[in-house]
Design a protein around this motif. Structure first.
Motif, mmCIF file in Angstrom:
data_model
loop_
_atom_site.group_PDB
_atom_site.id
_atom_site.type_symbol
_atom_site.label_atom_id
_atom_site.label_comp_id
_atom_site.label_asym_id
_atom_site.label_seq_id
_atom_site.Cartn_x
_atom_site.Cartn_y
_atom_site.Cartn_z
ATOM 1 N N UNK A 1 -13.239 59.626 58.410
ATOM 2 C CA UNK A 1 -14.312 59.154 56.988
ATOM 3 C C UNK A 1 -12.820 58.585 56.334
ATOM 4 N N UNK A 2 -11.672 59.648 56.611
ATOM 5 C CA UNK A 2 -10.232 59.876 55.334
ATOM 6 C C UNK A 2 -9.497 58.604 55.609
ATOM 7 N N UNK A 3 -10.134 57.353 56.610
ATOM 8 C CA UNK A 3 -9.299 56.337 56.983
ATOM 9 C C UNK A 3 -9.639 54.944 56.366
ATOM 10 N N UNK A 4 -10.208 55.481 55.619
ATOM 11 C CA UNK A 4 -11.493 54.708 54.888
ATOM 12 C C UNK A 4 -10.021 53.999 53.367
ATOM 13 N N UNK A 5 -10.781 52.243 53.145
ATOM 14 C CA UNK A 5 -9.441 52.151 52.656
ATOM 15 C C UNK A 5 -10.016 50.657 51.482
ATOM 16 N N UNK A 6 -9.674 50.297 50.247
ATOM 17 C CA UNK A 6 -10.637 49.415 49.944
ATOM 18 C C UNK A 6 -9.902 48.363 49.148
ATOM 19 N N UNK A 7 -9.924 47.079 49.578
ATOM 20 C CA UNK A 7 -9.363 46.003 48.921
ATOM 21 C C UNK A 7 -9.426 45.068 47.578
ATOM 22 N N UNK A 8 -8.927 44.571 47.214
ATOM 23 C CA UNK A 8 -9.626 43.230 46.749
ATOM 24 C C UNK A 8 -8.924 42.070 46.885
ATOM 25 N N UNK A 9 -10.215 41.016 47.195
ATOM 26 C CA UNK A 9 -9.638 39.900 48.161
ATOM 27 C C UNK A 9 -9.283 39.128 47.223
#
Length: 333
Positions: free
Chosen positions: A6-14
């Motif tokens: 779960x801690x391996x999730x990230x967020x990106x703005x494309x």
């Protein structure tokens, strides 16, 4: 899914300003990275059998919540669901993770997206795997009643009657009041339920409006069910249903105009998991299509269940997919 992931999730703005929430696990050694692309009404957790299996064997994994779901943006503008633009979103994620070449795996609405990746960005991938839903050839979509009439003539019954409901502006509000009804229809214990509830126009709408439920499939575990239900409660269905609206409103109808004749064929190795009891994505349509367009080689595996083969038969699915990946990489060396 292993909770440690779960801690391996990230967020990106494309590059077009949309936020994607995604799981990223690096590959070990020379193992390739797998890009898992889910469909309706799922989240990236839908691939938990595959995420656990392949990450434990050193494969890299990138698994985004797709547009309209989970921690990813939920736009109401249907034009933002243009499949070529969504495909570029995924390339933005791969670029951020410095993945030069991947294996793309798509289920349900994820399958058309990897079809676009095959057409426009084949050089970025080692191979493509379609799960139940076959390769997508884009063309202007006729009115849904015309589609259903054509299907009845060809297959003896309509296949996409549920599209009449999902295409209505009121569908999201109706479903949000009865989420358990939707889940029980889409993940049924008996896949033959789709012969009426999904195939026949009006059936799914009446079922959900009346808050009915049918027996839930055992492969949809309590944990998975809880995560899915909570996600749908938080996200709603207005954005997610744009995956249907973007087809019905012709958002994708001109995609093939951008493709050369050569681009229309799958030039990289292809894997196709076909389900004998998927009564929407039917065998008799899907198999000839894959055989026609998969000119780079095709590995086809038949499953006896319904639409969710990667959940229903994960051991067989994972084993066959891993074997195909190994053979594909050997041939490409």
């Amino acid at each position: 899914m292993n909770e440690s992931l779960v801690s391996k999730y990230k967020d990106i703005v494309t590059s077009r300003g949309l936020t994607y929430h995604y799981l990223s696990l690096p590959a070990v050694g020379d193992k390739p990275t797998l890009l898992f692309v889910h469909g309706f009404p799922s989240i990236s957790y839908d691939w938990y059998h595959q995420i656990n299996y392949f990450s434990e064997r050193g494969f890299g994994v990138v698994a985004p919540d797709m547009l309209g779901y989970g921690g990813t943006s939920k736009p109401t503008d249907v034009s933002l669901f243009l499949h070529t633009a969504v495909a570029q979103d995924l390339l933005d994620i791969l670029d951020a993770e410095k993945v030069q070449k991947a294996v793309a795996v798509g289920h349900d609405w994820g399958a058309p997206i990897i079809s676009v990746l095959s057409m426009k960005h084949s050089d970025r991938f080692l191979g493509f795997a379609w799960v139940v839903v076959a390769y997508q050839i884009y063309s202007p979509v006729p009115p849904i009643d015309v589609i259903l009439e054509m299907q009845t003539k060809t297959y003896g019954r309509p296949l996409m009657g549920y599209w009449k409901f999902f295409g209505q502006e009121s569908a999201s509000a109706i479903i949000e009041k009865n989420l358990e009804s939707l889940i029980s229809v889409l993940y049924p214990d008996d896949p033959d339920n789709w012969l009426t509830l999904m195939n026949q126009p009006g059936e799914i709408q009446a079922f959900i409006e009346n808050g009915k439920t049918t027996k839930r499939a055992s492969y949809l575990t309590d944990e998975h069910h809880s995560r899915l239900l909570e996600s749908l409660k938080q996200s709603g269905l207005t954005s997610a249903l744009n995956w249907y609206q973007c087809m019905l409103k012709g958002v994708n109808s001109r995609i093939m105009e951008e493709m050369s004749e050569e681009d229309q064929f799958i030039r990289k190795p292809a894997f196709f998991a076909v389900a004998r009891k998927d009564h929407v994505c039917v065998y008799d349509y899907a198999v000839p299509l894959m055989k026609k367009y998969a000119t780079g080689g095709l590995k086809m595996v038949e499953f006896q269940g319904g639409h969710w083969v990667h959940l229903e038969e994960p051991e067989m699915f994972n084993r066959e997919l891993e074997g195909w990946i190994g053979n594909t990489l050997q041939q490409s060396c």
